[in-house]
Write a protein that holds these residues in place. Structure first.
Motif, PDB file in Angstrom:
ATOM      1  N   SER A  94      10.083   0.471  -6.760  1.00 37.32           N
ATOM      2  CA  SER A  94      10.312  -1.050  -6.827  1.00 37.32           C
ATOM      3  C   SER A  94      11.173  -1.236  -5.882  1.00 37.32           C
ATOM      4  O   SER A  94      11.150  -2.897  -5.661  1.00 37.32           O
ATOM      5  CB  SER A  94       9.824  -1.582  -8.500  1.00 37.32           C
ATOM      6  OG  SER A  94      10.677  -1.701  -9.020  1.00 37.32           O
ATOM      7  N   ASP A  95      12.376  -0.752  -6.033  1.00 33.77           N
ATOM      8  CA  ASP A  95      13.578  -2.069  -5.612  1.00 33.77           C
ATOM      9  C   ASP A  95      13.842  -1.185  -4.167  1.00 33.77           C
ATOM     10  O   ASP A  95      14.243  -1.695  -3.560  1.00 33.77           O
ATOM     11  CB  ASP A  95      14.940  -0.853  -5.818  1.00 33.77           C
ATOM     12  CG  ASP A  95      15.194  -1.356  -7.718  1.00 33.77           C
ATOM     13  OD1 ASP A  95      14.750  -2.657  -7.601  1.00 33.77           O
ATOM     14  OD2 ASP A  95      15.630  -1.147  -8.661  1.00 33.77           O
ATOM     15  N   LEU A  96      12.548  -0.259  -3.791  1.00 31.46           N
ATOM     16  CA  LEU A  96      12.675  -0.178  -1.836  1.00 31.46           C
ATOM     17  C   LEU A  96      12.199  -0.683  -1.383  1.00 31.46           C
ATOM     18  O   LEU A  96      12.543  -1.073  -0.307  1.00 31.46           O
ATOM     19  CB  LEU A  96      11.590   1.083  -2.202  1.00 31.46           C
ATOM     20  CG  LEU A  96      12.282   2.547  -2.729  1.00 31.46           C
ATOM     21  CD1 LEU A  96      11.633   3.593  -2.385  1.00 31.46           C
ATOM     22  CD2 LEU A  96      13.550   3.424  -2.293  1.00 31.46           C
ATOM     23  N   ASP A  97      11.245  -2.426  -1.638  1.00 30.77           N
ATOM     24  CA  ASP A  97      11.394  -3.594  -1.304  1.00 30.77           C
ATOM     25  C   ASP A  97      12.036  -4.391  -0.315  1.00 30.77           C
ATOM     26  O   ASP A  97      13.241  -4.571  -1.439  1.00 30.77           O
ATOM     27  CB  ASP A  97       9.912  -4.267  -2.343  1.00 30.77           C
ATOM     28  CG  ASP A  97       9.053  -4.961  -1.358  1.00 30.77           C
ATOM     29  OD1 ASP A  97       9.588  -5.061  -0.334  1.00 30.77           O
ATOM     30  OD2 ASP A  97       8.979  -6.284  -1.758  1.00 30.77           O
ATOM     31  N   VAL A 153       3.340   6.039  -3.086  1.00 33.66           N
ATOM     32  CA  VAL A 153       4.226   6.671  -3.655  1.00 33.66           C
ATOM     33  C   VAL A 153       4.603   6.545  -5.067  1.00 33.66           C
ATOM     34  O   VAL A 153       4.919   7.895  -5.601  1.00 33.66           O
ATOM     35  CB  VAL A 153       6.034   5.794  -3.515  1.00 33.66           C
ATOM     36  CG1 VAL A 153       6.809   6.148  -3.676  1.00 33.66           C
ATOM     37  CG2 VAL A 153       6.492   6.316  -1.485  1.00 33.66           C
ATOM     38  N   ILE A 154       4.428   5.670  -5.605  1.00 33.48           N
ATOM     39  CA  ILE A 154       4.141   5.808  -7.369  1.00 33.48           C
ATOM     40  C   ILE A 154       2.649   6.423  -7.509  1.00 33.48           C
ATOM     41  O   ILE A 154       3.377   7.448  -8.857  1.00 33.48           O
ATOM     42  CB  ILE A 154       3.878   4.360  -7.438  1.00 33.48           C
ATOM     43  CG1 ILE A 154       5.085   3.531  -7.354  1.00 33.48           C
ATOM     44  CG2 ILE A 154       3.780   4.689  -9.400  1.00 33.48           C
ATOM     45  CD1 ILE A 154       4.794   2.256  -7.811  1.00 33.48           C
ATOM     46  N   GLU A 155       1.900   6.222  -6.945  1.00 38.98           N
ATOM     47  CA  GLU A 155       0.844   7.975  -7.313  1.00 38.98           C
ATOM     48  C   GLU A 155       1.280   8.911  -7.303  1.00 38.98           C
ATOM     49  O   GLU A 155       0.842  10.154  -8.278  1.00 38.98           O
ATOM     50  CB  GLU A 155      -0.273   7.459  -6.766  1.00 38.98           C
ATOM     51  CG  GLU A 155      -1.999   6.353  -6.597  1.00 38.98           C
ATOM     52  CD  GLU A 155      -2.616   5.477  -5.985  1.00 38.98           C
ATOM     53  OE1 GLU A 155      -2.785   6.725  -5.316  1.00 38.98           O
ATOM     54  OE2 GLU A 155      -3.199   4.606  -6.707  1.00 38.98           O
ATOM     55  N   LEU A 212       9.722   4.734 -11.312  1.00 45.40           N
ATOM     56  CA  LEU A 212       8.589   3.497 -11.003  1.00 45.40           C
ATOM     57  C   LEU A 212      10.255   2.338 -10.383  1.00 45.40           C
ATOM     58  O   LEU A 212       9.137   1.348  -9.290  1.00 45.40           O
ATOM     59  CB  LEU A 212       7.305   2.992 -12.080  1.00 45.40           C
ATOM     60  CG  LEU A 212       6.544   4.537 -12.236  1.00 45.40           C
ATOM     61  CD1 LEU A 212       5.581   3.686 -12.836  1.00 45.40           C
ATOM     62  CD2 LEU A 212       6.145   4.958 -11.211  1.00 45.40           C
ATOM     63  N   SER A 213      11.147   2.253 -11.473  1.00 42.87           N
ATOM     64  CA  SER A 213      11.672   1.108 -11.292  1.00 42.87           C
ATOM     65  C   SER A 213      12.622   1.381 -10.027  1.00 42.87           C
ATOM     66  O   SER A 213      13.147   0.033  -9.260  1.00 42.87           O
ATOM     67  CB  SER A 213      12.651   0.587 -12.780  1.00 42.87           C
ATOM     68  OG  SER A 213      13.471   1.889 -13.358  1.00 42.87           O
ATOM     69  N   SER A 267       0.980  -1.793  -0.110  1.00 44.88           N
ATOM     70  CA  SER A 267      -0.462   0.130   0.014  1.00 44.88           C
ATOM     71  C   SER A 267       1.178   1.276  -0.045  1.00 44.88           C
ATOM     72  O   SER A 267       1.280   2.488  -0.363  1.00 44.88           O
ATOM     73  CB  SER A 267      -1.263  -0.254   1.009  1.00 44.88           C
ATOM     74  OG  SER A 267      -1.872   1.523   0.980  1.00 44.88           O
ATOM     75  N   GLY A 268       2.377   1.106   1.199  1.00 40.48           N
ATOM     76  CA  GLY A 268       3.192   2.274   0.811  1.00 40.48           C
ATOM     77  C   GLY A 268       3.744   2.639  -0.461  1.00 40.48           C
ATOM     78  O   GLY A 268       3.757   4.164  -0.751  1.00 40.48           O
TER      79      GLY A 268
END
Length: 284
Positions: free
Chosen positions: A281-284, A259-261, A277-278, A254-255
């Motif tokens: 996605s690496d923040l996970d 961030v993406i939005e 956006l890539s 959700s978080g």
């Protein structure tokens, strides 16, 4: 500001060091901006002074410690506005001074405006405008109420003033601040205390004319209080560390989507959206 200028007792921890750096940067920015915008007439040149030093901790050797305490009691505490200063003697602290020779902070208080929804600030401002010493009257609100002689609801200024931002920072470590403010109808006075500044009866005060010049006219009668405003800060970072989760936390699905939005709605990014956006996605 080089890391090597700090002793280990003051900011040995990277978090403490960075927090102190950010605090000093913010204070310099806000107060020097105030000098440029408010302290002098638009047609005049602006002058400001900045000075900083690190005060040493109390030595461990008994003889040296005794000498240190004598200097602290006779030379540090008697400084105007500093009677309430209570540092940890066994740790270093940083002192920062900023001054100007323009109009005092509250000398144009008649032009100040307060948020219409802040009734306490409105009442304090009206009381201060009628007071003989307007600075001491309004001191409790200087760092917590958004007083300004400019409109805040425009495209370039937030509703919160720079001094209120500083008040939020200074209260974190209960930093000590003392101020000198010159007013045309009440020239020259010091006031100081640890933050937050909300304990009116605890301030250390010293009025230049009434308590110094008039009491010793043979020595000081020829002197006149200087114009302007002086800020003197003492910083001694506390050692409590915030929990890791309060500083940095892993993003859940959700978080990450929020961030993406948010990034998709920004027009100031120069990088292509796919690359941004890539990275998210690496923040996970």
């Amino acid at each position: 500001m080089k890391d090597r200028t700090y002793g280990a007792a003051l900011v040995s921890d990277p978090l403490d060091r960075e927090a102190l750096h950010q605090k000093v940067r913010k204070i310099l920015f806000e107060l020097l901006l105030n000098v440029a915008e408010h302290a002098y007439p638009e047609s005049d040149s602006c002058f400001a002074g900045v000075y900083a030093r690190i005060r040493s901790a109390r030595p461990m050797r008994l003889r040296d410690a005794k000498a240190w305490c004598e200097v602290f009691d006779k030379k540090t505490i008697p400084i105007y506005g500093q009677k309430s200063f209570r540092p940890n003697h066994y740790a270093q602290w940083l002192e920062l001074y900023i001054c100007d020779t323009g109009t005092g902070l509250t000398d144009q208080i008649e032009q100040w405006k307060a948020p219409t929804s802040d009734y306490a600030a409105l009442r304090a401002l009206e009381k201060a405008k009628k007071s003989e010493n307007r600075f001491q009257s309004i001191a409790n609100h200087i760092f917590k109420s958004s007083y300004s002689c400019r409109k805040r609801q425009d495209t370039q200024r937030t509703a919160v003033t720079g001094l209120v931002h500083l008040g939020h920072m200074l209260r974190q470590d209960e930093d000590h601040c003392r101020m000198y403010v010159y007013e045309t109808r009440h020239p020259g006075g010091w006031l100081g205390d640890h933050h937050p500044w909300d304990r009116e009866n605890h301030y250390s005060r010293r009025e230049i004319v009434n308590t110094i010049i008039k009491k010793k006219p043979e020595e000081y009668g020829h002197l006149r209080p200087v114009t302007g405003t002086v800020y003197a800060f003492s910083f001694q970072p506390k050692k409590e560390k915030p929990l890791d989760s309060s500083v940095c936390a892993r993003l859940d699905a959700s978080g990450r989507q929020k961030v993406i939005e948010t990034l998709r709605g920004q027009s100031t990014f120069a990088e292509p959206e796919a690359k941004i956006l890539s990275q998210v996605s690496d923040l996970d």
